[in-house]
Design a protein around this motif. Sequence first.
Motif, PDB file in Angstrom:
ATOM      1  N   ARG A 279      -6.483   8.496 -31.258  1.00 36.69           N
ATOM      2  CA  ARG A 279      -6.002   8.896 -29.942  1.00 36.69           C
ATOM      3  C   ARG A 279      -7.133   9.051 -28.928  1.00 36.69           C
ATOM      4  O   ARG A 279      -8.206   9.549 -29.247  1.00 36.69           O
ATOM      5  CB  ARG A 279      -5.244  10.218 -30.073  1.00 36.69           C
ATOM      6  CG  ARG A 279      -4.049  10.105 -30.989  1.00 36.69           C
ATOM      7  CD  ARG A 279      -3.494  11.439 -31.416  1.00 36.69           C
ATOM      8  NE  ARG A 279      -2.286  11.263 -32.226  1.00 36.69           N
ATOM      9  CZ  ARG A 279      -1.604  12.249 -32.793  1.00 36.69           C
ATOM     10  NH1 ARG A 279      -2.029  13.495 -32.677  1.00 36.69           N
ATOM     11  NH2 ARG A 279      -0.523  11.991 -33.497  1.00 36.69           N
ATOM     12  N   ASP A 280      -6.859   8.634 -27.691  1.00 35.04           N
ATOM     13  CA  ASP A 280      -7.779   8.862 -26.574  1.00 35.04           C
ATOM     14  C   ASP A 280      -7.669  10.303 -26.097  1.00 35.04           C
ATOM     15  O   ASP A 280      -6.806  11.070 -26.551  1.00 35.04           O
ATOM     16  CB  ASP A 280      -7.448   7.903 -25.424  1.00 35.04           C
ATOM     17  CG  ASP A 280      -7.713   6.452 -25.787  1.00 35.04           C
ATOM     18  OD1 ASP A 280      -8.810   6.171 -26.304  1.00 35.04           O
ATOM     19  OD2 ASP A 280      -6.821   5.612 -25.558  1.00 35.04           O
ATOM     20  N   PHE A 281      -8.551  10.641 -25.150  1.00 36.18           N
ATOM     21  CA  PHE A 281      -8.501  11.966 -24.546  1.00 36.18           C
ATOM     22  C   PHE A 281      -7.144  12.202 -23.875  1.00 36.18           C
ATOM     23  O   PHE A 281      -6.630  11.363 -23.138  1.00 36.18           O
ATOM     24  CB  PHE A 281      -9.624  12.082 -23.506  1.00 36.18           C
ATOM     25  CG  PHE A 281      -9.452  13.254 -22.575  1.00 36.18           C
ATOM     26  CD1 PHE A 281      -9.543  14.557 -23.055  1.00 36.18           C
ATOM     27  CD2 PHE A 281      -9.187  13.061 -21.223  1.00 36.18           C
ATOM     28  CE1 PHE A 281      -9.385  15.645 -22.207  1.00 36.18           C
ATOM     29  CE2 PHE A 281      -9.035  14.140 -20.366  1.00 36.18           C
ATOM     30  CZ  PHE A 281      -9.134  15.431 -20.862  1.00 36.18           C
ATOM     31  N   ILE A 282      -6.580  13.368 -24.164  1.00 36.25           N
ATOM     32  CA  ILE A 282      -5.303  13.751 -23.556  1.00 36.25           C
ATOM     33  C   ILE A 282      -5.203  15.267 -23.535  1.00 36.25           C
ATOM     34  O   ILE A 282      -5.760  15.948 -24.406  1.00 36.25           O
ATOM     35  CB  ILE A 282      -4.113  13.142 -24.325  1.00 36.25           C
ATOM     36  CG1 ILE A 282      -2.802  13.362 -23.565  1.00 36.25           C
ATOM     37  CG2 ILE A 282      -4.029  13.710 -25.737  1.00 36.25           C
ATOM     38  CD1 ILE A 282      -1.600  12.655 -24.180  1.00 36.25           C
ATOM     39  N   VAL A 283      -4.554  15.801 -22.519  1.00 34.94           N
ATOM     40  CA  VAL A 283      -4.294  17.237 -22.438  1.00 34.94           C
ATOM     41  C   VAL A 283      -2.825  17.467 -22.749  1.00 34.94           C
ATOM     42  O   VAL A 283      -1.950  16.882 -22.095  1.00 34.94           O
ATOM     43  CB  VAL A 283      -4.644  17.798 -21.049  1.00 34.94           C
ATOM     44  CG1 VAL A 283      -4.297  19.283 -20.969  1.00 34.94           C
ATOM     45  CG2 VAL A 283      -6.122  17.587 -20.746  1.00 34.94           C
TER      46      VAL A 283
END
Length: 663
Positions: free
Chosen positions: A649-653
């Motif tokens: 997964r990529d960066f995510i909030v």
Amino acid sequence: MRYLFFIIFIFSIKIISAQETGLTTVKSDTLLSEKKDFKQIAKKEKSDKEENITIKDYKIISFSRDTTYLDTTLTIQKEYRYNYLRKDNFELLPLANMGQAYNNLGYDFESQLFYPKIGASAKHFNYLEMEDVKYYNVPTPTTDAMFKTVFEEGQFLDILLTFNLSKRLNYSIAYKGFRSLGKYNSSESEAGNFRTTANYQSKNSRYDIRMHIAAQDLINEENGGLSNKEGQFESGDADFSDRSRIDVNFTDAQTKILGKRYFFENRYKLIRKVKDSTIAEKTSLGIGHVFNYETKYYQFTQNNQNDYFGEAFVASNLSDKAILKTFYNQFSAEFYNSTLGRLKGNLNIYNYNYYFNSTLIVNNESIARQIKGEEISLGANYQKQIGGFNLKGDFAYNLSGKLTGTILNVGASYKIADDIVFSAQLHSSSKMPNFNFLLYQSDYANYNWDNTNTFNKTSTNSLNFNLDTKQFGNASVKITSLDNYSYFAVDPDQIITEGESESQFIKPYQETKAVNYLKVKYQKEFKYKGFALDNTIMYQTVAQSTNVLNVPQFTTRNSFYYSTDVFKKAMFLQTGVTFKYFTSYNMNSYNPLLGEFYIQNTEKLGGFPLLDFFINAKVQQTRIYLKAEHFNSSFSGFNYYSAPDYPYRDFIVRFGVVWNFFS
């Protein structure tokens, strides 16, 4: 079924709004312990008995009848379990979207289930088996709800409502559902897990019954991974920061698991003697019966044939569907004596029917499409507490049938001191591998095999030692030996030419030589005032003649965080950073047609850091979670994969909450 959780959610909110919810002044470390916190809960019931209710009266009962209670605290362990599976996933590595497969960073080969499963093991992490369903006993109606955002267009909600119709009769209804579009093309996931339970005990404690119904479906779009990972992902090209622009291998495939189960267990004590002037049981003799009926299927569908899997018998509307129906009965007799311990003997009858609706004909010969039969076994269980020692053991031996042999579990624990417990477990079992190793039929020509007469039973022997201490941390050592280990791999005799995919040549195999696996894990948390550092490290090594079991040598997770009360102790706050890392290794590849991971020894992946920043808070019985996941993804290199061709997964909030309502 995907919309059912909205109905349950609205229904539970109406119940809660129609009553006054108490527990408004409970501190995080003294949950529900003061009588004044329960005066609002029990406005309509003003007896002294109800005013003395504590959180420990809200009981959760496991399949093995171990009892815990509802925990509304906020700890770092709760942070680790705040995920799709609602369990600590330290030894798992998820694919990019919620609800997809998980790759293993570590293994536990012990299985309490005596019989083979349908297969598609990479898709079953969120499938609730018979032993995963919980039962409840609560003094007031209770709701547990978890909400969390997902990866594009969707939400996740897991909600449970449980209440006692009387002091001895409990009912619960629960649903976990989600939908997530995902960042990459054709990676949408959705699932629904419905379960309802009931358990009852008679007033004289001679008779008890428990039952549950579970209906589950797990659906995934499959894209086969990235088709140009070097140019579009690993290069870090800004044109492909929108992951939907990255090319994938196909866009028209889907997998689905659908299962329904009806479980029923009752026990009656023919003799029951209690100690003088107490309710503690001294001697009892009882009989019991367990019934379990389950139907399940795994299906792979694709609109058009794709060379990724090789040649096919049909050009369009491909559909592979494996079906398993099982019917299980256990008849038992149980003797208990406060001096001698608890001994249970049982007779088990297991009927199974694993089949495909199609018939495959090769060279004018029909290939088997069904494995059907009956297994009969005898078993025994024993448990005894002797001072600081706790002894447990169970054994089963197959009398007739071809699927199983024996299973033995022996465990002992000793409480050395109030905060030091040592335990050891021995496991030994022999059974056939999952059904999809033995028989599989597909519209793709290379995915058809019948190993019912060539595969042998897999023998698993393990020895596990655990030392749990408050001062020095927790340590475990597990040694496992596997004979006839079953795995999927590329056909070693096949020469893969340019333009061909290795997924065209996946087959099941058995390793004839022993595989010896060692896993050592250590966990320790250090605290100073409001600061804490929680550490978990795992070391693994495998002794094998052929590389059929690949694991990272080291895996570590370290969380540095700060905890404090804020707003005049109206809120409890935790914030910190979690670092996770595992050494590079020949990571297993994922096959979407089978729903399985397979062995590959040509590409080493891993060796990348995962950094998460979190802020968690607790207000009354509500826990709030906010996390910036993998925030280092843009500056630590685009080499992070969960499996070959499948990026992590990529960066995510993401954020969410867990509520507990007490009526």
